[in-house]
Design an enzyme around this catalytic site. Structure first.
Site, PDB file in Angstrom:
ATOM      1  N   ASP A  75       0.877  -1.169   0.000  1.00 39.65           N
ATOM      2  CA  ASP A  75       0.000   0.000   0.000  1.00 39.65           C
ATOM      3  C   ASP A  75       0.910   1.213   0.000  1.00 39.65           C
ATOM      4  O   ASP A  75       1.660   1.432   0.955  1.00 39.65           O
ATOM      5  CB  ASP A  75      -0.918   0.005   1.224  1.00 39.65           C
ATOM      6  CG  ASP A  75      -2.026  -1.011   1.097  1.00 39.65           C
ATOM      7  OD1 ASP A  75      -2.659  -1.051   0.026  1.00 39.65           O
ATOM      8  OD2 ASP A  75      -2.270  -1.756   2.061  1.00 39.65           O
TER       9      ASP A  75
ATOM     10  N   GLY B 186       0.261   4.749  -1.180  1.00 40.88           N
ATOM     11  CA  GLY B 186      -0.060   6.156  -1.008  1.00 40.88           C
ATOM     12  C   GLY B 186      -1.347   6.535  -1.698  1.00 40.88           C
ATOM     13  O   GLY B 186      -1.945   5.752  -2.437  1.00 40.88           O
TER      14      GLY B 186
ATOM     15  N   CYS C  81      -3.112   7.767   4.398  1.00 38.04           N
ATOM     16  CA  CYS C  81      -3.055   7.519   2.954  1.00 38.04           C
ATOM     17  C   CYS C  81      -4.420   7.595   2.280  1.00 38.04           C
ATOM     18  O   CYS C  81      -4.493   7.720   1.057  1.00 38.04           O
ATOM     19  CB  CYS C  81      -2.391   6.174   2.670  1.00 38.04           C
ATOM     20  SG  CYS C  81      -3.238   4.753   3.373  1.00 38.04           S
TER      21      CYS C  81
END
EC number: 1.2.1.-
Length: 485
Positions: free
Chosen positions: A243, A245, A277
């Site tokens: 993951d 951004g 995020c």
């Protein structure tokens, strides 16, 4: 910690963990060099042999007992999160609750997700066969976690990995390792065997050495896009889950409940000082509602209390460092220099950076197209849903998006056309339920988190096929003879 870390503690220099608000020391951990990667992996390889043999009910019991341990010590966990990350007390308490839920979900997955039967007789020629597939462990997983959710994001990696029978070398952010170490302590107290989870505290050199090690079967990483690219280059033939951004857009249509949209977007933009995020970064408001939304949004933002995160009254605490706050300030100043209008904020004292609202930010400004990861939000008037969708979809990051409208057809059309891993209808982008699949499109991520989906990423299917043809019988097929047992 782990047995290896304890035995080598005297040989390593200390790394001080500091409070982002006032710079006071919170604790110390070992600054482990890159050379410690191999002994850490060797320990994990032994742990993986134990982990894969743990019965599912025992994996579930350990995870449930860990959840109970966190629950029993929830206030200490929350205050530790506040001290090392700068999250406010109310935000830290919510993170502890989510961690408990993540561990419980992982325990459920340990019992439930074990594969299924395969209907071999669905195709001619396989009538004598029956079988199934199971979910088997990958082996050793390296998990690298960020500073912005120092407890729950660790649980999102450790819980599914343990449920799947893996061993993990956990490298928490060097800025916030203490919550992770405390959680691993709860796992050990719950009966997790030695070597199943090890904690690697150190900097980038240690992380690179762990990622590059050939015995590692998977790297699970949450963090920045640049670091993710570096990992993909050095990892080699490993499974990667990342993951990386976001730059989340929220669309507000003129027919929406503006009061609800304002409340949700203020929270979505400034939760955890914007270090999130899926935090709301760009709000695209249909023109007839723009002025009313702007007025209400700025008023709500102005009312937020900025300050000491340990104070119950504080809404927005510090950023993780003064350098991070200076970066946000510089991006905002650059946007204003290029014609953007500052509506509120852009005040900095050390690592404290005030919630900041702008309008008319140019699409060529880094503030518009980069992940800001700070309490900064941009308002933009749009003439139509089509224009909003074009602006929402133009960037490379695509974790979450949101839309506010009373029109179900508009909502569902937008949900279909928004290029994002999750679309929140009548909610800001900043909503995540820990059981749902979590990830993005385009450069936002690789793979998915969310307990069930992370479990599947962290396991592999194995097919078992039994050919039963009757005692003493044989089956003859063209070019091949198969004899029964």
């Amino acid at each position: 910690m782990n047995n290896l870390s304890l035995s080598l503690a005297a040989d390593y220099k200390a790394m001080v963990v500091s409070n982002p608000f006032d710079g006071s020391p919170v604790g110390e951990v070992m600054d482990m060099p890159a050379s410690s990667a191999t002994p850490l992996i060797d320990t994990a390889l032994l742990g993986a042999l134990v982990a894969r043999e743990l019965p599912r009910h025992e994996r579930a019991r350990i995870l449930e007992a860990t959840a109970s341990g966190v629950e029993a010590d929830r206030d200490a966990f929350a205050r530790l999160i506040v001290a090392e990350s700068g999250k406010t007390l109310k935000q830290a308490r919510k993170e502890v609750s989510r961690c408990i839920n993540t561990l419980k979900l992982s325990a459920e997955e340990a019992r439930r997700n074990a594969g299924e039967m395969i209907p071999f007789d669905a195709y001619a020629g396989s009538e004598s066969r029956q079988g199934w597939y199971t979910r088997e462990p990958l082996g050793v997983i390296v998990a690298i976690t960020p500073y912005n959710d120092p407890l729950n994001l660790v649980a999102h990696k450790l819980g599914p990995a343990i449920a799947g029978g893996n061993a993990v070398v956990l490298k928490p952010s060097e800025l916030t390792p203490l919550s992770a170490i405390k959680l691993v302590g709860c796992l050990i107290d719950a009966g997790l065997p030695p070597g199943v989870v090890s904690v690697a505290t150190g900097g980038a050199a240690l992380g690179k050495a762990l990622v590059a090690h050939r015995a590692v079967r998977m790297v699970s990483f949450t963090g920045g896009f640049v670091t993710g690219e570096q990992i993909s280059r050095i990892a080699g033939l490993k499974k990667l889950a990342m993951d990386l951004g976001g730059n989340a857009p929220v669309i507000v249509m003129a027919d929406s409940d503006l009061a609800a949209a304002i409340d949700a977007c203020v929270s979505g933009a400034f939760w955890a000082a914007g270090q999130n995020c899926i935090g709301t970064q760009r709000i695209l408001i249909e023109a007839p509602a723009f002025d009313a939304f702007k007025k209400g949004f700025v008023e709500k933002t102005r009312a937020l209390v900025v300050g000491d995160p340990a104070d119950e009254r504080t809404d927005v605490g510090p950023m993780i460092s003064e350098a991070a706050a200076k970066r946000a300030e510089a991006l905002v100043n650059e946007a204003v220099d290029h014609g953007a209008t500052l509506l509120f904020g852009n005040l900095r004292v050390g690592s404290l950076y005030s919630p900041t609202v702008l309008e008319n930010v140019g699409c060529d400004c880094p503030l518009w197209y980069e992940e800001v990861f700070s309490p900064v939000v941009m308002l933009q008037s749009v003439g139509s849903l089509e224009e909003a969708l074009t602006l929402a979809n133009e960037l490379q990051y695509s974790l979450h998006a949101g839309i506010f409208t009373r029109d179900l057809n508009v909502a569902l059309s937008a949900a279909k056309r928004l290029e994002a891993g999750g679309v929140m209808i009548n909610d800001s982008s900043d909503f995540r339920f820990d059981a749902m699949p979590f990830g993005g499109f385009k450069y936002g991520s690789m793979g998915r988190e969310g307990v069930r989906f992370a479990y599947e990423e962290m396991t592999q299917p194995k097919v078992v096929c039994l050919n039963h043809t009757g005692t003493g019988a044989s089956v003859i097929s063209p070019g091949k003879t198969t004899t029964s047992f």
